[in-house]
Design an enzyme around this catalytic site. Structure first.
Site, mmCIF file in Angstrom:
data_model
loop_
_atom_site.group_PDB
_atom_site.id
_atom_site.type_symbol
_atom_site.label_atom_id
_atom_site.label_comp_id
_atom_site.label_asym_id
_atom_site.label_seq_id
_atom_site.Cartn_x
_atom_site.Cartn_y
_atom_site.Cartn_z
ATOM 1 N N TYR A 53 0.761 -1.179 0.017
ATOM 2 C CA TYR A 53 0.136 -0.035 -0.003
ATOM 3 C C TYR A 53 0.854 1.202 -0.026
ATOM 4 O O TYR A 53 2.142 1.262 0.445
ATOM 5 C CB TYR A 53 -0.896 0.104 1.308
ATOM 6 C CG TYR A 53 -1.874 -0.977 1.087
ATOM 7 C CD1 TYR A 53 -2.246 -1.579 0.097
ATOM 8 C CD2 TYR A 53 -2.580 -1.277 2.570
ATOM 9 C CE1 TYR A 53 -3.423 -2.706 0.370
ATOM 10 C CE2 TYR A 53 -3.519 -2.170 2.466
ATOM 11 C CZ TYR A 53 -3.987 -2.882 1.352
ATOM 12 O OH TYR A 53 -5.237 -3.814 1.265
ATOM 13 N N PHE A 239 -16.062 -0.594 -3.542
ATOM 14 C CA PHE A 239 -15.195 0.053 -4.059
ATOM 15 C C PHE A 239 -15.807 1.541 -4.213
ATOM 16 O O PHE A 239 -15.494 2.322 -5.259
ATOM 17 C CB PHE A 239 -14.393 -0.325 -5.372
ATOM 18 C CG PHE A 239 -13.018 -0.615 -4.996
ATOM 19 C CD1 PHE A 239 -11.873 -0.233 -5.696
ATOM 20 C CD2 PHE A 239 -12.828 -1.842 -4.175
ATOM 21 C CE1 PHE A 239 -10.553 -0.551 -5.620
ATOM 22 C CE2 PHE A 239 -11.470 -1.906 -3.920
ATOM 23 C CZ PHE A 239 -10.277 -1.567 -4.485
ATOM 24 N N THR A 243 -22.295 3.082 -2.366
ATOM 25 C CA THR A 243 -22.464 4.376 -1.477
ATOM 26 C C THR A 243 -23.575 5.226 -2.301
ATOM 27 O O THR A 243 -24.125 6.220 -1.765
ATOM 28 C CB THR A 243 -21.238 5.240 -1.511
ATOM 29 O OG1 THR A 243 -20.709 5.706 -2.573
ATOM 30 C CG2 THR A 243 -20.181 4.482 -0.702
ATOM 31 N N LYS A 245 -22.689 7.065 -4.960
ATOM 32 C CA LYS A 245 -21.820 8.379 -5.523
ATOM 33 C C LYS A 245 -21.953 8.230 -7.091
ATOM 34 O O LYS A 245 -21.906 9.257 -7.510
ATOM 35 C CB LYS A 245 -20.830 8.456 -5.029
ATOM 36 C CG LYS A 245 -19.697 7.575 -5.263
ATOM 37 C CD LYS A 245 -18.399 7.766 -4.798
ATOM 38 C CE LYS A 245 -18.040 7.737 -3.304
ATOM 39 N NZ LYS A 245 -16.760 7.871 -2.881
#
Length: 350
Positions: A53, A239, A243, A245
């Protein structure tokens, strides 16, 4: 939130875990530290990271997330003792030759060296849960649906990888071990060989689990249940698709990682079928007076299969929203409606 035990280990964690892969890419260090502060303040005792990461993975940011967390520990010495810390050693290269080169087979020496690197970046003496990020052997993963034996190549055996973990546990550098992006075969073999040779037993498997990818339920849930291996569910919000969005705009613009990064749109979460399915679940949430995020998170939070749900955020406000969803119940009727959609759309982000 009551603590739950991770599989056969002695680790006791909150059923919500703070994922950190955005730290060092979408989230700068100061903001990451604010998120970590708030997470601890609200009682979350479990954080998860990885040597590769931040994400999307780049050579320039490899290890950045662990470094950010290590700096936080250094500035808040008391925090480390309050947390269960999980990180991961990357499997053989998936287009990331900067980690260990293209020919890595995840050998014993590579695992031990990777752990040493993580300990240095994290500025800690011990990793509570050390996981293999993806299998060393050829498996269908990250959106691949079918096993292709022609892709097999030499790599370290599961036995050798367990011997590496055994060394780290005996040295006191690791408390418990886990897997990620694994199959039923892989989980079973790790447990079988550990029991046969007196080596550390895997406590967890960290796999995707959400409304648009319930492939864990296709046999791996039974395997893990019977072998006492806890599920760490990642990408509970698909991902960001779950949501809401992207419902109106699609995966375009500059709002959210799926819109920002082409590399992510090329993955399973960027399939048109994944967004279409997410829109169905998001609409169902609104019909029942919930936000899409509340529905998606509550589905994981209250699922018997899940030991802890890994949430990823880019702000304190998002963190609070995800934690507040813990109190959201789902009625039997709503769960039935969820299953009805799944019967039609199956697992498009598998």
């Amino acid at each position: 939130m009551q603590l739950t035990r991770l599989g056969s280990s002695t680790l006791q964690v909150t059923p919500i875990c703070l994922g950190t892969m955005t730290f060092g890419e979408q989230v700068h260090e100061a903001d990451a530290h604010a998120i970590l502060d708030r997470s601890l303040e609200r009682g979350v005792n479990f954080i998860d990271t990885a040597e590769m990461y931040a994400v999307p993975a780049r050579a320039e940011t490899c290890g950045a997330t662990e470094t950010i967390i290590g700096n936080w520990f250094a500035r808040r010495p008391a925090a480390r003792q309050k947390l269960v810390l999980a990180t991961k050693v990357a499997g053989p290269s998936r287009g990331m030759p900067w980690i260990r080169g293209e020919q890595s087979g995840l050998t014993k020496a590579e695992i031990v060296a990777a752990c040493e690197g993580s300990l240095r970046r994290l500025q800690t003496d011990v990793i509570d849960l050390y996981q293999i990020h993806w299998p060393a052997r050829n498996v269908p993963a990250f959106g691949a649906l079918y096993f292709d034996p022609s892709k097999d190549k030499d790599c370290a055996s599961i036995h050798e990888q367990l011997e590496a973990m055994d060394q780290l546990v005996r040295q006191g550098k690791v408390k418990a071990i886990g897997l990620s992006n694994e199959s039923p075969y892989g989980v079973h073999e790790f447990v079988r060989l550990a029991e046969q040779h007196g080596l550390p037993r895997v406590a967890t498997v960290q796999n995707p689990y959400c409304l648009i990818n319930r492939s864990y339920e296709n046999g791996l849930d039974e395997t893990c249940h019977r072998l006492d291996v806890g599920l760490l569910a990642y990408s509970p919000l698909g991902f960001g698709l779950l949501t809401g969005k992207y419902d109106e705009t699609g995966l375009v613009g500059d709002h959210g990682r799926m819109a920002l990064y082409e590399s992510m749109r090329k993955q399973r979460w960027g399939r048109p079928e994944s967004l279409a399915a997410a829109r169905r679940y998001n609409a169902l949430a609104r019909e029942h007076g919930l936000t899409p995020s509340q529905l998606a998170l509550a589905f994981c939070y209250r699922n018997w299969r899940v030991a802890s749900t890994i949430i990823g955020v880019t702000s304190v406000a998002q963190l609070d929203e995800c934690l507040d969803a813990w109190s959201v119940p789902l009625s039997p009727e709503l769960l039935t409606a969820i299953d009805a959609i799944r019967w039609e759309v199956r697992d498009p982000a598998q």
